[in-house]
Design a protein around this motif. Structure first.
Motif, PDB file in Angstrom:
ATOM      1  N   ASP A 138     -13.841  -3.347  12.897  1.00  0.00           N
ATOM      2  CA  ASP A 138     -14.935  -4.305  12.727  1.00  0.00           C
ATOM      3  C   ASP A 138     -14.494  -5.748  12.990  1.00  0.00           C
ATOM      4  O   ASP A 138     -15.263  -6.679  12.761  1.00  0.00           O
ATOM      5  N   GLY A 139     -13.234  -5.948  13.425  1.00  0.00           N
ATOM      6  CA  GLY A 139     -12.750  -7.273  13.770  1.00  0.00           C
ATOM      7  C   GLY A 139     -12.031  -7.999  12.650  1.00  0.00           C
ATOM      8  O   GLY A 139     -11.430  -9.058  12.882  1.00  0.00           O
ATOM      9  N   ARG A 140     -12.043  -7.477  11.432  1.00  0.00           N
ATOM     10  CA  ARG A 140     -11.402  -8.156  10.312  1.00  0.00           C
ATOM     11  C   ARG A 140      -9.892  -7.987  10.385  1.00  0.00           C
ATOM     12  O   ARG A 140      -9.391  -6.901  10.648  1.00  0.00           O
ATOM     13  N   GLN A 141      -9.156  -9.069  10.133  1.00  0.00           N
ATOM     14  CA  GLN A 141      -7.705  -9.041  10.138  1.00  0.00           C
ATOM     15  C   GLN A 141      -7.186  -8.593   8.766  1.00  0.00           C
ATOM     16  O   GLN A 141      -7.649  -9.074   7.733  1.00  0.00           O
ATOM     17  N   ILE A 142      -6.233  -7.665   8.770  1.00  0.00           N
ATOM     18  CA  ILE A 142      -5.619  -7.216   7.524  1.00  0.00           C
ATOM     19  C   ILE A 142      -4.114  -7.091   7.716  1.00  0.00           C
ATOM     20  O   ILE A 142      -3.612  -6.989   8.851  1.00  0.00           O
ATOM     21  N   TRP A 143      -3.402  -7.129   6.592  1.00  0.00           N
ATOM     22  CA  TRP A 143      -1.964  -6.852   6.587  1.00  0.00           C
ATOM     23  C   TRP A 143      -1.762  -5.431   6.089  1.00  0.00           C
ATOM     24  O   TRP A 143      -2.400  -5.003   5.130  1.00  0.00           O
ATOM     25  N   VAL A 144      -0.862  -4.682   6.743  1.00  0.00           N
ATOM     26  CA  VAL A 144      -0.575  -3.324   6.312  1.00  0.00           C
ATOM     27  C   VAL A 144       0.930  -3.105   6.305  1.00  0.00           C
ATOM     28  O   VAL A 144       1.679  -3.765   7.037  1.00  0.00           O
ATOM     29  N   GLU A 145       1.351  -2.185   5.444  1.00  0.00           N
ATOM     30  CA  GLU A 145       2.733  -1.701   5.484  1.00  0.00           C
ATOM     31  C   GLU A 145       2.717  -0.344   6.170  1.00  0.00           C
ATOM     32  O   GLU A 145       2.072   0.597   5.700  1.00  0.00           O
ATOM     33  N   LEU A 146       3.421  -0.234   7.299  1.00  0.00           N
ATOM     34  CA  LEU A 146       3.402   0.966   8.125  1.00  0.00           C
ATOM     35  C   LEU A 146       4.756   1.664   8.036  1.00  0.00           C
ATOM     36  O   LEU A 146       5.793   1.051   8.257  1.00  0.00           O
ATOM     37  N   SER A 147       4.723   2.944   7.701  1.00  0.00           N
ATOM     38  CA  SER A 147       5.915   3.792   7.712  1.00  0.00           C
ATOM     39  C   SER A 147       5.638   4.921   8.694  1.00  0.00           C
ATOM     40  O   SER A 147       4.690   5.688   8.516  1.00  0.00           O
ATOM     41  N   ILE A 148       6.460   5.023   9.753  1.00  0.00           N
ATOM     42  CA  ILE A 148       6.178   5.981  10.824  1.00  0.00           C
ATOM     43  C   ILE A 148       7.467   6.680  11.230  1.00  0.00           C
ATOM     44  O   ILE A 148       8.541   6.065  11.252  1.00  0.00           O
ATOM     45  N   ALA A 149       7.374   7.987  11.508  1.00  0.00           N
ATOM     46  CA  ALA A 149       8.557   8.792  11.834  1.00  0.00           C
ATOM     47  C   ALA A 149       8.231   9.725  12.990  1.00  0.00           C
ATOM     48  O   ALA A 149       7.096  10.196  13.139  1.00  0.00           O
ATOM     49  N   LEU A 150       9.252   9.979  13.813  1.00  0.00           N
ATOM     50  CA  LEU A 150       9.123  10.900  14.941  1.00  0.00           C
ATOM     51  C   LEU A 150       9.640  12.265  14.505  1.00  0.00           C
ATOM     52  O   LEU A 150      10.798  12.397  14.104  1.00  0.00           O
ATOM     53  N   GLN A 153       6.637  20.600  19.667  1.00  0.00           N
ATOM     54  CA  GLN A 153       5.864  19.454  20.159  1.00  0.00           C
ATOM     55  C   GLN A 153       6.221  18.217  19.351  1.00  0.00           C
ATOM     56  O   GLN A 153       6.205  18.235  18.125  1.00  0.00           O
ATOM     57  N   GLN A 154       6.577  17.125  20.027  1.00  0.00           N
ATOM     58  CA  GLN A 154       6.870  15.882  19.331  1.00  0.00           C
ATOM     59  C   GLN A 154       5.580  15.255  18.802  1.00  0.00           C
ATOM     60  O   GLN A 154       4.571  15.185  19.510  1.00  0.00           O
ATOM     61  N   VAL A 155       5.625  14.818  17.546  1.00  0.00           N
ATOM     62  CA  VAL A 155       4.485  14.148  16.915  1.00  0.00           C
ATOM     63  C   VAL A 155       5.001  12.961  16.121  1.00  0.00           C
ATOM     64  O   VAL A 155       6.185  12.871  15.787  1.00  0.00           O
ATOM     65  N   LEU A 156       4.097  12.043  15.799  1.00  0.00           N
ATOM     66  CA  LEU A 156       4.421  10.905  14.948  1.00  0.00           C
ATOM     67  C   LEU A 156       3.636  11.049  13.653  1.00  0.00           C
ATOM     68  O   LEU A 156       2.406  11.169  13.669  1.00  0.00           O
ATOM     69  N   ASP A 157       4.359  11.068  12.527  1.00  0.00           N
ATOM     70  CA  ASP A 157       3.752  11.135  11.195  1.00  0.00           C
ATOM     71  C   ASP A 157       3.876   9.772  10.545  1.00  0.00           C
ATOM     72  O   ASP A 157       4.939   9.144  10.612  1.00  0.00           O
ATOM     73  N   HIS A 186      12.955   6.944  12.120  1.00  0.00           N
ATOM     74  CA  HIS A 186      11.975   6.470  11.157  1.00  0.00           C
ATOM     75  C   HIS A 186      11.997   4.952  11.120  1.00  0.00           C
ATOM     76  O   HIS A 186      13.060   4.334  11.261  1.00  0.00           O
ATOM     77  N   GLN A 187      10.820   4.337  10.945  1.00  0.00           N
ATOM     78  CA  GLN A 187      10.739   2.876  10.902  1.00  0.00           C
ATOM     79  C   GLN A 187       9.671   2.448   9.897  1.00  0.00           C
ATOM     80  O   GLN A 187       8.624   3.080   9.782  1.00  0.00           O
ATOM     81  N   GLU A 188       9.978   1.354   9.180  1.00  0.00           N
ATOM     82  CA  GLU A 188       9.038   0.777   8.227  1.00  0.00           C
ATOM     83  C   GLU A 188       8.917  -0.712   8.512  1.00  0.00           C
ATOM     84  O   GLU A 188       9.919  -1.379   8.752  1.00  0.00           O
ATOM     85  N   GLN A 189       7.689  -1.218   8.458  1.00  0.00           N
ATOM     86  CA  GLN A 189       7.502  -2.650   8.655  1.00  0.00           C
ATOM     87  C   GLN A 189       6.115  -3.076   8.174  1.00  0.00           C
ATOM     88  O   GLN A 189       5.214  -2.255   8.047  1.00  0.00           O
ATOM     89  N   GLU A 190       5.992  -4.371   7.914  1.00  0.00           N
ATOM     90  CA  GLU A 190       4.706  -4.968   7.562  1.00  0.00           C
ATOM     91  C   GLU A 190       4.150  -5.637   8.808  1.00  0.00           C
ATOM     92  O   GLU A 190       4.836  -6.440   9.457  1.00  0.00           O
TER      93      GLU A 190
END
Length: 512
Positions: A212-224, A230-234, A201-205
């Motif tokens: 549409d080309g607009r830049q944004i900041w997001v906080e992403l939390s992703i896990a394998l 079947q391997q998936v990413l949530d 699992h990993q979390e980062q900004e």
């Protein structure tokens, strides 16, 4: 079942129709049977739609049971249809079941007794499906209202599913567009997560570019994860652009304040304290939101998957006398899964209410409030033969009576639930005063908690035991923590495995 049961009996043999009515009246005294002998009567009955279930023969003088099944299911997809016949073949039975037939009973003397049971099971299955559909609609509505994007994808970047907030956040129109745009660079995250030890699992900004080309900041939390081999990413993704801009503004403000530090030292100290508190509140809000979003995407879907799996088994299996007990077991497990999901939804709503509801505080006599709480729990305490010892008098505190009753109720309920089999629950309650607070103690003789879990148990959906051993939503102690913190206090536990626990609440003291 006391309500009138309306049934269509479609058979051109009057003796068989009478037989079905006779068998049904043994279990359903309030039955209202409409006998169908020919095509016109059947067409009129379908048009009127005043029936709860249909029983049809396969070989009819004017049609077949398969055609009858298709006609009814086309008009009323949820209406149970049972075939009662002595003709047809195994292939016909399989075709009928695939077309939505609910059961198949042969016209044999030793099978007549199965007619009422088959009808009852079909009606119960209909009720369960209706409840499951309503629950799924509620859960889907809740997911759609979230402002946090939720997604699942294969390691190669092909998306499997997501909620509307995910597409809206990234400026996308569909899942196929999300797969083609590769805005999150899923293959790269897959390579990183593969190298991590469990939990992967990993979390980062991160800063990314929308479709549409607009830049944004997001906080992403992703896990394998692995789903059915079947391997998936949530993942969860939240737009934090506003917060990042606020942080930049705060940094600029700090620079300007540094230039004036000699002249305005006292003002800077106040400003810095405000900034620290703001950052703490932001961090707490993000933590709660992340836990809430992950639970929605994971814990609440677990009982729905169980419902789907057992329902599929019921639909695919042919009915036989030996399978009846298995079918009843599946129905009971579907009902339990539905109740579990509903309890999760109710507790989530209660936790959310604690976060946002205005909470007026007042002086409260704990002795009176404890007696009121015990009266509300009297049935459950008596059922479990629990004994409660209170060291009177209990001190007075500043709190909200409604929330405090809820907090104490959750603690007492846990105390009498988490005990070893055959052990009579014993609870001891007392108070201590220290440093302007009253510490309320609740001690039990339960199974105890390992030290490494003693902080985690106050988080949302944190369970140390399976649902089958100790039922519950995993939100009770999170509600306790949130309620006490909203009242200006703290909560904690002292415990050893197998030796019971001592939970404590610190609340502001009342000064006379």
């Amino acid at each position: 079942m006391t309500q009138v049961l309306r049934i269509l009996i479609i058979d051109d043999n009057p003796g068989d129709r009478a037989l079905v009515i006779r068998e049904l009246r043994r279990e359903f005294p309030q039955i209202q049977a409409q006998e169908i002998r020919e095509a016109a009567g059947f067409a009129g009955a379908v048009a009127a739609g005043e029936f709860d279930l249909a029983i049809t023969d396969y070989q009819l003088g004017w049609s077949t049971g398969i055609e009858v099944l298709h006609t009814i299911k086309q008009q009323y997809p949820n209406c149970p249809v049972i075939m009662f016949t002595n003709t047809g073949s195994e292939e016909i039975a399989v075709e009928a079941m695939k077309s939505g037939l609910d059961d198949y009973v042969l016209k044999l003397p030793n099978r007549y007794i199965r007619i009422p049971t088959t009808v009852r099971i079909a009606l119960e299955r209909k009720q369960i499906k209706q409840k499951a559909t309503l629950l799924e609609i509620r859960l889907q509505g809740l997911l759609n209202q979230l402002k946090v994007g939720i997604f699942r994808t294969y390691p190669d970047g092909n998306f499997i599913e997501c909620n509307p907030a995910f597409l809206e956040l990234l400026g996308l129109d569909s899942l196929s567009q999300a797969s083609g745009a590769n805005l999150l660079n899923i293959p790269e995250y897959y390579s990183i997560l593969q190298e991590l030890p469990p939990p992967q699992h990993q979390e980062q900004e991160i800063q990314l570019q929308r479709a549409d080309g607009r830049q944004i900041w997001v906080e992403l939390s992703i896990a394998l994860n692995t789903v059915q081999g079947q391997q998936v990413l949530d993942g969860l993704i939240e737009d934090i652009t506003f917060r990042k801009h606020a942080e930049i503004e705060i940094q600029q403000l700090n620079l300007r304040l540094e230039e004036r530090v000699r002249e305005r030292t006292s003002e800077l100290e106040v400003a810095n304290r405000d900034l620290v508190q703001t950052n703490q509140l932001l961090a707490m809000a993000n933590q709660d939101l992340e836990a809430f979003s992950y639970s929605i995407s994971h814990d609440l879907r677990e009982p729905l998957r169980a419902i789907q799996a057992f329902s599929s088994i019921l639909l695919e299996n042919q009915e036989s006398q030996s399978d009846l007990k298995n079918k009843q077991n599946y129905l009971q497990r579907i009902i339990a899964s539905t109740q579990q999901a509903d309890r999760l939804v109710q507790d989530l709503l209660e936790y959310s209410r604690l976060t946002h509801t205005e909470m007026p505080l007042q002086a409260i006599n704990l002795s009176l409030l404890m007696r009121q709480t015990l009266r509300q729990l009297e049935l459950e305490l008596t059922h479990r033969q629990a004994r409660v010892e209170i060291e009177e008098p209990l001190a007075e505190v500043i709190a909200n009576s409604t929330i405090l009753i809820q907090v104490i109720t959750n603690l007492l309920t846990n105390a009498i639930k988490f005990v070893a089999p055959g052990v009579q629950p014993l609870l001891r309650i007392w108070t201590q005063k220290h440093n302007g607070f009253v510490r309320l103690w609740v001690q039990d003789n339960g199974i105890g908690i390992e030290e490494r879990y003693q902080k985690r148990i106050f988080n949302v959906f944190e369970r140390l035991h399976s649902y089958e051993i100790y039922p519950g939503s995993g939100i009770g102690l999170a509600i306790v923590r949130k309620g006490v913190e909203r009242m200006g206090g703290q909560v904690g536990v002292e415990s050893q495995l197998g030796q019971g626990s001592r939970f404590w609440l610190d609340l502001p003291i009342t000064y006379n």
